[in-house]
Design an enzyme around this catalytic site. Structure first.
Site, mmCIF file in Angstrom:
data_model
loop_
_atom_site.group_PDB
_atom_site.id
_atom_site.type_symbol
_atom_site.label_atom_id
_atom_site.label_comp_id
_atom_site.label_asym_id
_atom_site.label_seq_id
_atom_site.Cartn_x
_atom_site.Cartn_y
_atom_site.Cartn_z
ATOM 1 C CG HIS A 150 20.378 14.680 33.904
ATOM 2 N ND1 HIS A 150 21.000 14.644 32.774
ATOM 3 C CD2 HIS A 150 19.168 14.442 33.535
ATOM 4 C CE1 HIS A 150 20.030 14.064 31.785
ATOM 5 N NE2 HIS A 150 19.130 13.936 32.606
ATOM 6 C CE LYS A 154 19.460 10.800 32.326
ATOM 7 N NZ LYS A 154 18.849 9.437 32.758
ATOM 8 C CB SER A 173 16.761 16.377 32.307
ATOM 9 O OG SER A 173 15.288 16.492 32.177
#
Length: 395
Positions: free
Chosen positions: A213, A243, A185
């Site tokens: 991610h 996310k 990340s």
């Protein structure tokens, strides 16, 4: 407040501020989109994890509202009592199909997910090989399991093999697991999945990939494991729903037996009320959009590649990012704090990333270009980066 607590807090806060490690928390006045309003001023937002713009997507908002109207604002209980609604079952079936696994389990957050899944499978008689740059939630999940934690040098396959061989051949452990982020990340690099699986198969390691991610970014949105065609080999595919998916929550996808075990042994699942129906409905819609319209992921990558090239052109060090995560690495923590402050003053919202999130001496600001940004927004951001960087003597 007790005198001892007050002294501890005063000294601790002063120490953080002295070292440039104290972060202020801004309030966003409105939604978290490509443009945000902070303190009454509009800023180009390069700080969020809202990769695909789904946090403000009208179709997701409609799906959340419809699910809320049908099921209510909350599930009303933990999953094992009567908090498993039909929409939770639909969500988990949707995730499993998208990830290419037999089954999936949804958690209330990605952090909860790592805390609960790792400790449900690993114990004091086991060992966990963990990449040294793994996310804090992995570290805490490993600690909670009480397994022996063996740090592996970042994406170093030679070190991984040596430590895997030593752990397995020692005979000290019942089970050995390797855990890695799929996409790291803070640097944006991708785990070396084919090499990892070769080593795992050689030494009979369980493999756990945190794809927080990678979900919505790689593999057509299905993540890092899918990107490398390894959906049938990786034991645990973990990810967030907060996310790129744009909502909230976490999940583990894997075999039916694994999911059955987690649903009976994972403490955050057992002792926390279920995801809200609105969140579940919005996530289902997000996966629908990724499955049926590749333009969201394509636009993300187009914007990211453009922005990274422009930052490098004007002289910034963006490290070895292989994904839309775009760090501007400065080194000094106080410089990172001041640089962020100047960028925000000039209309570009990015936050400093300093120790303990990254190692000491690697302070940076981290940019997250998204599918929701226009080229005009990115061009304006580059102009500000050039202006501030020259004023501060960075470039």
């Amino acid at each position: 407040m007790s005198p001892s607590l007050e002294t501890f807090l005063d000294e601790g806060l002063a120490n953080l501020k002295e070292k440039g490690l104290y972060s202020t928390i801004d309030v966003v006045e409105g939604s978290n989109g490509a443009i945000i309003e902070v303190d009454g001023e509009e800023k180009i937002n390069l700080a969020s994890n809202n990769y695909l713009g789904f946090a403000t997507n009208l179709e997701l908002i409609e799906a959340a509202n419809l699910a809320t109207e049908e099921y209510g604002v909350g599930a009303g209980a933990v999953r094992t009592i009567n908090g498993t609604l039909a929409i939770h079952r639909e969500l988990e079936e949707k995730i499993a199909k998208f990830k290419g696994t037999e089954a999936a389990i949804a958690f209330q957050s990605g952090f909860n997910c790592n805390m609960g899944a790792i400790s449900a499978v690993m114990n004091k008689d086991d060992a966990i090989l963990s990449d040294e740059l793994n996310h804090a939630s992995i570290i805490d999940g490993c600690r909670l399991s009480r397994a022996k934690i063996i740090r592996v040098k970042h994406s170093d396959m030679k070190d991984l093999e040596e430590k895997a061989k030593e752990a397995v051949e020692s005979g000290l452990y019942n089970k050995v697991m390797y855990i890695t982020d799929g996409v790291f990340s803070m640097d944006g690099d991708i785990a070396k999945m084919p090499e990892i699986m070769e080593i795992a198969e050689k030494y009979n390691l369980m493999v756990y990939v945190d794809d927080a991610h990678g979900s919505g970014v790689l593999g057509g949105g299905a993540g890092t494991v899918k990107e490398f065609g390894l959906s049938d080999k990786v034991d645990f595919q973990m990810g967030t729903l907060s996310k790129a998916i744009g909502v909230v929550g976490g999940y583990v996808a894997g075999s039916q037996k694994l999911i059955d075990w987690l649903k009976s042994q994972s403490r955050p699942f057992l002792f926390s009320t279920s995801l809200t129906p609105g969140a579940a409905g919005a996530v289902i819609k997000a996966i629908d959009l990724m499955e049926n319209d590749p333009s969201y992921v394509e636009k993300l990558w187009d914007n990211a590649n453009y922005f990274k090239e422009e930052l490098q052109r004007i002289g910034y060090n963006i490290g070895d990012s292989q994904t839309p995560i775009t760090p501007v690495i400065l080194g000094d923590e106080k410089l990172a704090q001041e640089f962020s402050k100047k960028l925000i003053e000039n209309g570009i919202y990015v936050k400093p990333i300093v120790f303990p999130t990254v190692p000491l001496g690697t302070g940076r600001v981290r940019n997250m270009p998204t599918a929701a940004h226009t080229k005009e927004m990115l061009d304006q951001a580059v102009r500000v980066y050039e202006k501030v960087g020259k004023e501060m003597g960075i470039i």
